[in-house]
Motif scaffolding. Structure first.
Motif, PDB file in Angstrom:
ATOM      1  N   GLY A 120      72.177 -47.783  43.294  1.00  3.37           N
ATOM      2  CA  GLY A 120      70.950 -48.576  43.343  1.00  3.37           C
ATOM      3  C   GLY A 120      69.834 -47.969  44.157  1.00  3.37           C
ATOM      4  N   ILE A 121      70.084 -46.805  44.791  1.00  2.00           N
ATOM      5  CA  ILE A 121      69.059 -46.166  45.614  1.00  2.00           C
ATOM      6  C   ILE A 121      68.678 -44.819  44.999  1.00  2.00           C
ATOM      7  N   LEU A 122      67.395 -44.574  44.935  1.00  3.57           N
ATOM      8  CA  LEU A 122      66.862 -43.281  44.505  1.00  3.57           C
ATOM      9  C   LEU A 122      66.048 -42.696  45.646  1.00  3.57           C
ATOM     10  N   ILE A 123      66.268 -41.445  45.967  1.00  2.00           N
ATOM     11  CA  ILE A 123      65.540 -40.777  47.044  1.00  2.00           C
ATOM     12  C   ILE A 123      64.420 -39.939  46.425  1.00  2.00           C
ATOM     13  N   TYR A 124      63.200 -40.267  46.824  1.00  2.00           N
ATOM     14  CA  TYR A 124      62.041 -39.513  46.351  1.00  2.00           C
ATOM     15  C   TYR A 124      61.415 -38.752  47.512  1.00  2.00           C
ATOM     16  N   ARG A 125      60.800 -37.641  47.154  1.00  2.00           N
ATOM     17  CA  ARG A 125      60.114 -36.801  48.145  1.00  2.00           C
ATOM     18  C   ARG A 125      58.638 -36.723  47.775  1.00  2.00           C
ATOM     19  N   LEU A 126      57.800 -37.008  48.774  1.00  2.00           N
ATOM     20  CA  LEU A 126      56.347 -36.871  48.632  1.00  2.00           C
ATOM     21  C   LEU A 126      55.899 -35.667  49.444  1.00  2.00           C
ATOM     22  N   ASP A 127      55.236 -34.733  48.794  1.00  2.00           N
ATOM     23  CA  ASP A 127      54.694 -33.546  49.446  1.00  2.00           C
ATOM     24  C   ASP A 127      53.173 -33.625  49.352  1.00  2.00           C
ATOM     25  N   THR A 128      52.514 -33.922  50.475  1.00  2.00           N
ATOM     26  CA  THR A 128      51.057 -34.072  50.430  1.00  2.00           C
ATOM     27  C   THR A 128      50.341 -32.745  50.316  1.00  2.00           C
ATOM     28  N   SER A 129      51.049 -31.636  50.510  1.00  2.00           N
ATOM     29  CA  SER A 129      50.382 -30.336  50.387  1.00  2.00           C
ATOM     30  C   SER A 129      50.058 -30.005  48.937  1.00  2.00           C
ATOM     31  N   ASP A 130      50.850 -30.504  47.995  1.00  2.00           N
ATOM     32  CA  ASP A 130      50.562 -30.258  46.573  1.00  2.00           C
ATOM     33  C   ASP A 130      50.558 -31.539  45.747  1.00  2.00           C
ATOM     34  N   ARG A 131      50.598 -32.718  46.423  1.00  2.00           N
ATOM     35  CA  ARG A 131      50.460 -34.030  45.786  1.00  2.00           C
ATOM     36  C   ARG A 131      51.587 -34.341  44.809  1.00  2.00           C
ATOM     37  N   THR A 132      52.758 -33.846  45.052  1.00  2.00           N
ATOM     38  CA  THR A 132      53.872 -34.087  44.144  1.00  2.00           C
ATOM     39  C   THR A 132      54.800 -35.151  44.704  1.00  2.00           C
ATOM     40  N   VAL A 133      55.380 -35.933  43.796  1.00  2.00           N
ATOM     41  CA  VAL A 133      56.463 -36.864  44.111  1.00  2.00           C
ATOM     42  C   VAL A 133      57.649 -36.447  43.254  1.00  2.00           C
ATOM     43  N   THR A 134      58.774 -36.157  43.908  1.00  2.00           N
ATOM     44  CA  THR A 134      59.919 -35.583  43.213  1.00  2.00           C
ATOM     45  C   THR A 134      61.172 -36.380  43.527  1.00  2.00           C
ATOM     46  N   LEU A 135      61.999 -36.606  42.525  1.00  2.00           N
ATOM     47  CA  LEU A 135      63.296 -37.232  42.722  1.00  2.00           C
ATOM     48  C   LEU A 135      64.268 -36.179  43.235  1.00  2.00           C
ATOM     49  N   VAL A 136      64.886 -36.437  44.385  1.00  2.00           N
ATOM     50  CA  VAL A 136      65.775 -35.437  44.985  1.00  2.00           C
ATOM     51  C   VAL A 136      67.226 -35.893  45.003  1.00  2.00           C
ATOM     52  N   SER A 137      67.498 -37.109  44.553  1.00  2.00           N
ATOM     53  CA  SER A 137      68.878 -37.577  44.481  1.00  2.00           C
ATOM     54  C   SER A 137      69.265 -37.781  43.026  1.00  2.00           C
ATOM     55  N   GLY A 138      70.560 -37.921  42.802  1.00  2.00           N
ATOM     56  CA  GLY A 138      71.040 -38.145  41.459  1.00  2.00           C
ATOM     57  C   GLY A 138      70.892 -39.597  41.036  1.00  2.00           C
ATOM     58  N   PRO A 139      70.943 -39.867  39.749  1.00  2.00           N
ATOM     59  CA  PRO A 139      70.818 -41.249  39.260  1.00  2.00           C
ATOM     60  C   PRO A 139      72.092 -42.048  39.529  1.00  2.00           C
ATOM     61  N   SER A 140      71.960 -43.372  39.468  1.00  2.00           N
ATOM     62  CA  SER A 140      73.112 -44.252  39.598  1.00  2.00           C
ATOM     63  C   SER A 140      73.742 -44.461  38.228  1.00  2.00           C
ATOM     64  N   SER A 141      74.846 -45.183  38.207  1.00  2.00           N
ATOM     65  CA  SER A 141      75.578 -45.339  36.950  1.00  2.00           C
ATOM     66  C   SER A 141      74.793 -46.161  35.923  1.00  2.00           C
ATOM     67  N   ASN A 142      73.935 -47.098  36.393  1.00  2.00           N
ATOM     68  CA  ASN A 142      73.181 -47.946  35.462  1.00  2.00           C
ATOM     69  C   ASN A 142      71.733 -47.496  35.280  1.00  2.00           C
ATOM     70  N   THR A 143      71.378 -46.351  35.807  1.00  2.00           N
ATOM     71  CA  THR A 143      69.997 -45.886  35.744  1.00  2.00           C
ATOM     72  C   THR A 143      69.560 -45.631  34.307  1.00  2.00           C
ATOM     73  N   ASP A 144      68.375 -46.117  33.980  1.00  2.00           N
ATOM     74  CA  ASP A 144      67.785 -45.851  32.668  1.00  2.00           C
ATOM     75  C   ASP A 144      67.108 -44.488  32.721  1.00  2.00           C
TER      76      ASP A 144
END
Length: 841
Positions: free
Chosen positions: A223-247
Motif C-alpha cells: 500500500g506504500i509507494l516511495i517517490y523521489r522529487l529532484d528539484t534540480s531537474d524537476r523530476t518525480v520518480t517512483l523508486v519502490s516496487g508496486p504492491s500486489s494490488n497496484t494498477d
C-alpha cells in the motif's frame, strides 16, 4: 596505426602522472575516461539518485553549477486506503518498515571489505560525507616500463632503430627523490594522498548507501509507494516496487513536473501534478507534512527558469529535442506563487538560499517529530485512547520512516555543527513566531466568545433594570463616555501621616501589611454572601506583593501606590443577572456603610468591555482602614477561561489585540519565505493529530488547525484552507456545546466563503454567504421591536419629524423607560420566587 600509438602514449603518460600524484593507474585512467564522458556529445544528463537516511545530507551534483534538493517520501497506492482501517493493525505498516530498516543497517557490511585499489574514483561519484577516521594507508610499489620504437624509411632505402628503457620502482624513486626534500612537494603529496583516501572512503559509503536504499525499498510494506522529487531537474520518480494490488496501467512511474497544486482530497495530503506531456496525476502522501513540504518545494522549483538538467529531462521525456511548441516549458511557471509579487524579483542565488533554508527547517522539524522530541508527542508511532475508546494514531507511521531530504551541492559539502546550530536557531525563532500567532488566534477566539455570551446575557428579562442602575463612584474606564483614566481614580487607600516621610516602595510594603490584617474580615464577608445566595465558586486571592503593586501603580496610576485597591482581594461567581442583583441588594443591606465603590460600567451595553472582551462587577469596601476588592464574575463568562481569565486580560492589554478585527491580520506584512516556515511549525504542532482523526473535543488541535488556515489563506493554498475549514465546521456542528448556529461555526463559514471565492467557485461561495446572512437575521430576530408598516416609515415619520424634530428622541426615551419598568417587574417576580429571604433583611 597512428591512433594505436596515440593511445599507448596517453596511457603511459597517465600512468606517469598517477605515479607523481599518488593515485593508482586505475584511478587516473577512470578520471580521464570520465572527463571524456562528461563532454556534451557523450554524456546524456540523468537525474541524480541521492539518498539520505532520514536526515539532511549533502550530495554531489552531476551537473556543474546546478544545485537542488532530493526528497524521498511515502505516498498512498491508489489501490489501498490510508491509514489502515480499524482492526487491521494500526502499527503494522510502521513495524514492517522499521524491521526493513533494521535489517538494512547491518554493521558488517561487505562493502567495507573492498580493497582500496578496487574502488574507482570518478568525479561524478565523489562525495564528502566523511565520518570517523580514515582507513590506514598501504605502501605501494610501482614499476614503470617505457618502450620507444623509431623507424625511419626513405626512398629505395630501409633503416630502423629500437630503444627500450626499463625503469624499476627503485630507479623511479631515485628519480623523484631529488625533489622529496622540498617542503611544498611533501605537503602537496600528503594532501593528494589524503584526498585519495577521502575519495575512497566516500565511494565506499556511497555504495553502502545505495545498497541499503535498494534493500530498503525492496521491503516497502503493502500500500506504500516511495517517490523521489529532484528539484534540480524537476523530476518525480517512483523508486519502490508496486504492491500486489497496484494498477500498473495508471501507476505514475516518472514525470517532469510543469505544474503542482493542492488537491481537494479530504485528508489534505494530496498534490495534483501536471507533466511535460500534459499528463495529470494526484499523489496522496501518507503524512500531511510530506505533502506540504513537497508542494512548497515544487512551487519554489517552478518559479525558476529551467536549467540544463531540466531541459535534458524534458528531452528525455519527450524522446527528442524540445520543439517550438514546448518552448513555453523552458520558462518559469506563471502558476507558481513564487513567481508573483516581490518574490518574482529574486535572483537564482537568492532562490537557492531560500529553498535551502526551507528544506533544512522541514527536515529538521521532521527529525524532531520522528524522534518524539515534543512532550505532547510521546513516542513516535504511539497510539492514544480518546473519548469513547476510539484509538488515535499519533506522530509516526510508515510514511514518516521514508521521509528523507538530500541537498544537492556542486561541491558536495556536508553541513557542519555550526550550520546545524544555525538551523536550530532559525527554528526557534519561527517557533516563537508561530506560538505568538497561535496565541493571538486564541485571544481573539476567546474575545468573540465573551462578546457572544454578553449578547445572550442581555436577553435576560432583568438586564434592562440592571443596565439602568448607576454604580457608586463608577465613572467607568471609557473616556468617550465621560469615564476616568487611571490617574483620576475616584477612590484611594487611606493616606497616613507617616507616608509623607516614606518612599513608594515603603508605602507599598506597609499597604501589604495592612492588607494581610484585613484579609480575614474579607473572607468572612465572602463566606456570608456565598452562603446566603448558594454560590459554589468562591476564591480568596493571595495578597498582592509590593513589587507587583509598584508595577501596576507605575503603569496605570502614574506611580501612586495609594490608588492600587486590590492588595486584598476575593472573587465570587454568580450564575446569572438575577443572582447579581440579589448580591448587590444583600451587600447594601448587610455592610452598606463599608462600601466605597460599586463598579458596573463594564456590564452596561453602551460601555466598552475590558481589554479582551471580559465584563464583571467590582465592589470595593473598607475593612480595618484598608480598601479591599470583591470581584463578582458572571458564570457564563467565567467558564470560558476560568482562572486564566486574568492572563487573557493581561495579554490582550499588552499586545493590543482588540485592535485586530481578524486574527489573521497579524500575518500582514510577512514575506512568503517566513509564511512557508510558519506552516512547517504548524504541521509540527498537529503532527500528533492528522486532520482525518480529529474529534470535536480536541480543542487544542482545533485551535492549531484554525491558525494554520490563516497561513494557508495568506499563502495562496486555498484548497487546503477549504478542506481544513470544512473539517472544522463539521466538528463544531458535532459539538454538543456549540452546534451549527454558534458564532464560532459562523466565523468558520465566513473564512470558507473567502477560500471558495479565491478559487473562483462563486456558486458555492454564494450558498455559504446565504447561510451566514440567515444566521445574522436569526440573531436580530431574537429581540426585535414591533414591526412597522412601510407607509408609517416612509410617509408618516418624515412629516412628523418636520413638525416635531425631537419626537424620535422622546420615543426612544419612553421605550427605554417601559423596558426598565417591565424589567424591574420581572426582577420583583424572580426575587419573590428565588430570593424571598431578602425581605427579612
Amino acid at each position: 596505426i597512428s591512433s594505436k600509438y596515440c593511445a599507448v602514449i596517453i596511457e603511459e603518460a597517465t600512468k606517469a602522472t598517477a605515479m607523481m600524484t599518488g593515485e593508482s593507474p586505475q584511478d587516473a585512467t577512470a578520471n580521464y575516461s570520465d572527463t571524456r564522458a562528461a563532454s556534451p556529445s557523450n554524456n546524456p544528463i540523468a537525474p541524480m539518485r541521492g539518498v539520505s537516511d532520514g536526515k539532511t545530507a549533502a550530495a554531489m551534483s552531476t551537473h556543474k553549477g546546478i544545485s537542488g534538493t532530493i526528497f524521498e517520501a511515502a505516498f498512498v497506492d491508489p489501490a489501498y486506503t490510508w491509514p489502515p482501517a480499524e482492526g487491521q493493525g494500526k502499527n503494522a505498516i510502521e513495524l514492517q518498515a522499521s524491521t526493513a530498516l533494521m535489517k538494512s543497517a547491518a554493521p558488517n557490511d561487505a562493502i567495507d571489505e573492498l580493497d582500496d585499489d578496487e574502488v574507482s574514483l570518478t568525479p561524478s561519484l565523489m562525495s564528502s560525507d566523511d565520518e570517523g577516521t580514515q582507513p590506514p594507508r598501504r605502501p605501494k610499489r610501482t614499476t614503470t616500463t617505457t618502450t620507444v620504437t623509431t623507424q625511419k624509411k626513405g626512398f629505395l632505402c630501409c633503416k630502423s632503430s629500437t630503444d627500450e628503457q626499463i625503469i624499476s620502482s627503485k630507479s623511479s624513486s631515485n628519480l623523484v627523490s631529488n625533489n622529496n626534500n622540498h617542503p611544498s612537494f611533501n605537503s602537496k603529496k600528503a594532501e593528494r594522498r589524503a584526498e585519495r583516501q577521502r575519495r575512497i572512503l566516500a565511494k565506499k559509503k556511497k555504495r553502502r548507501r545505495e545498497a541499503r536504499a535498494r534493500e530498503r525499498y525492496r521491503r516497502v510494506p503493502e500500500g506504500i509507494l516511495i517517490y523521489r522529487l529532484d528539484t534540480s531537474d524537476r523530476t518525480v520518480t517512483l523508486v519502490s516496487g508496486p504492491s500486489s494490488n497496484t494498477d500498473m496501467n495508471s501507476l505514475m512511474k516518472q514525470m517532469v513536473v510543469i505544474n503542482a497544486k493542492p488537491s481537494s482530497d479530504i485528508s489534505r495530503r494530496g498534490i495534483m501534478l501536471t507533466g511535460v506531456r500534459g499528463e495529470m496525476y494526484t499523489l496522496v502522501a501518507c503524512e500531511q507534512r510530506t505533502a506540504i513540504a513537497w508542494l512548497e518545494s515544487m512551487d519554489m522549483m517552478l518559479a525558476s527558469k529551467p536549467n540544463d538538467a531540466t531541459r535534458a529531462a524534458i528531452e528525455d521525456q519527450l524522446g527528442e529535442s524540445i520543439p517550438m511548441s514546448h518552448r513555453v516549458l523552458s520558462q518559469k511557471s506563471t502558476n507558481s506563487n513564487w513567481a508573483r509579487g516581490k518574490e518574482s524579483m529574486l535572483s537564482q542565488t537568492e532562490r537557492d538560499e531560500i529553498e535551502e533554508r526551507y528544506v533544512n527547517l522541514a527536515a529538521y522539524s521532521n527529525n524532531l517529530i520522528r524522534a518524539g522530541a515534543f512532550p505532547s508527542s510521546g513516542n513516535a508511532g504511539s497510539q492514544s485512547k480518546g473519548k469513547g475508546g476510539k484509538t488515535t494514531t499519533t506522530a509516526g507511521g510508515g510514511g514518516g520512516i521514508y521521509y528523507t531530504v538530500t541537498q544537492i551541492h556542486d561541491d558536495g559539502e556536508e553541513y557542519d555543527e555550526e550550520t546545524l546550530e544555525s538551523i536550530a536557531k532559525r527554528r526557534a525563532v519561527i517557533k516563537d513566531s508561530w506560538d505568538f500567532f497561535r496565541m493571538v488566534c486564541s485571544l481573539l477566539r476567546d474575545k468573540r466568545k465573551y462578546d457572544e455570551v454578553f449578547r445572550k446575557l442581555q436577553l435576560d428579562p432583568v438586564y434592562s433594570y440592571l443596565n439602568s442602575m448607576t454604580g457608586l463612584n463608577d465613572p467607568g474606564d471609557d473616556m468617550a463616555m465621560g469615564g476616568n483614566i487611571g490617574a483620576d481614580k475616584p477612590i484611594t487607600q487611606m493616606h497616613f501621616a507617616e507616608y509623607d516621610q516614606m518612599s513608594s516602595s515603603q508605602i507599598a510594603k506597609d499597604l501589604v501589611r495592612r492588607a494581610e490584617v484585613a484579609l480575614p474580615s474579607l473572607v468572612e464577608i465572602c463566606k456570608a454572601l456565598a452562603g446566603s445566595l448558594g454560590m459554589e465558586e468562591v476564591g480568596v486571592g493571595p495578597v498582592k506583593d509590593a513589587s507587583a503593586a509598584l508595577r501596576k501603580a507605575e503603569k496605570k496610576y502614574e506611580g501612586d501606590v495609594l490608588k492600587v485597591t486590590d492588595y486584598c482581594r476575593a472573587l465570587l461567581v454568580v450564575k446569572d443577572f438575577p443572582t447579581l442583583l440579589a448580591l448587590l441588594e444583600l451587600a447594601r443591606d448587610s455592610f452598606g456603610p463599608l462600601i466605597r465603590r460599586v463598579k458596573l460600567s463594564t456590564l452596561k451595553n453602551d460601555r466598552n468591555a475590558k481589554p479582551g472582551g471580559y465584563r464583571d462587577c467590582i465592589i470595593n469596601l473598607e475593612l480595618k482602614d484598608h480598601i479591599c476588592e470583591i470581584q463578582i464574575h458572571m458564570w457564563p463568562m467565567w467558564v470560558i477561561c476560568g482562572v486564566d481569565g486574568f492572563r487573557h486580560y493581561r495579554h490582550c492589554l499588552e499586545y493590543s489585540t482588540d485592535t485586530f478585527g481578524d486574527p489573521y491580520e497579524a500575518l500582514a506584512g510577512l514575506d512568503r519565505k517566513t509564511m512557508a516556515e510558519l506552516i512547517v511549525m504548524a504541521e509540527e504542532a498537529v503532527a500528533d493529530m492528522p486532520l482525518e482523526t480529529l474529534e470535536w473535543y480536541h480543542e487544542k488541535f482545533i485551535l492549531d488547525y484554525f491558525a494554520e488556515v490563516g497561513l494557508f489563506l495568506h499563502h495562496g493554498l486555498h484548497e487546503w484552507a477549504e478542506t481544513t475549514l470544512r473539517a472544522l465546521i463539521k466538528l463544531r456542528c458535532q459539538s454538543p456545546d456549540i452546534g451549527p448556529d454558534h458564532h464560532e461555526t459562523i466565523t468558520l463559514y465566513k473564512y470558507l466563503e473567502q477560500a471558495l471565492r479565491a478559487q473562483k467557485r462563486l456558486d458555492e461561495a454564494d450558498e455559504v454567504a446565504a447561510k451566514i446572512a440567515e444566521n445574522k437575521q436569526l440573531k436580530s430576530n431574537e429581540k426585535v421591536e414591533a414591526d412597522k408598516s412601510v407607509w408609517d416609515e416612509w410617509v408618516t415619520e418624515p412629516f412628523e419629524s418636520i413638525v416635531d424634530p425631537n419626537k424620535k428622541e422622546r420615543e426612544e426615551e419612553e421605550r427605554i423607560k417601559k423596558e426598565v419598568r417591565a424589567s424591574k417587574k420581572a426582577w420583583r417576580k424572580i426575587r419573590e420566587e428565588r430570593f424571598k429571604f431578602l425581605d427579612s433583611n
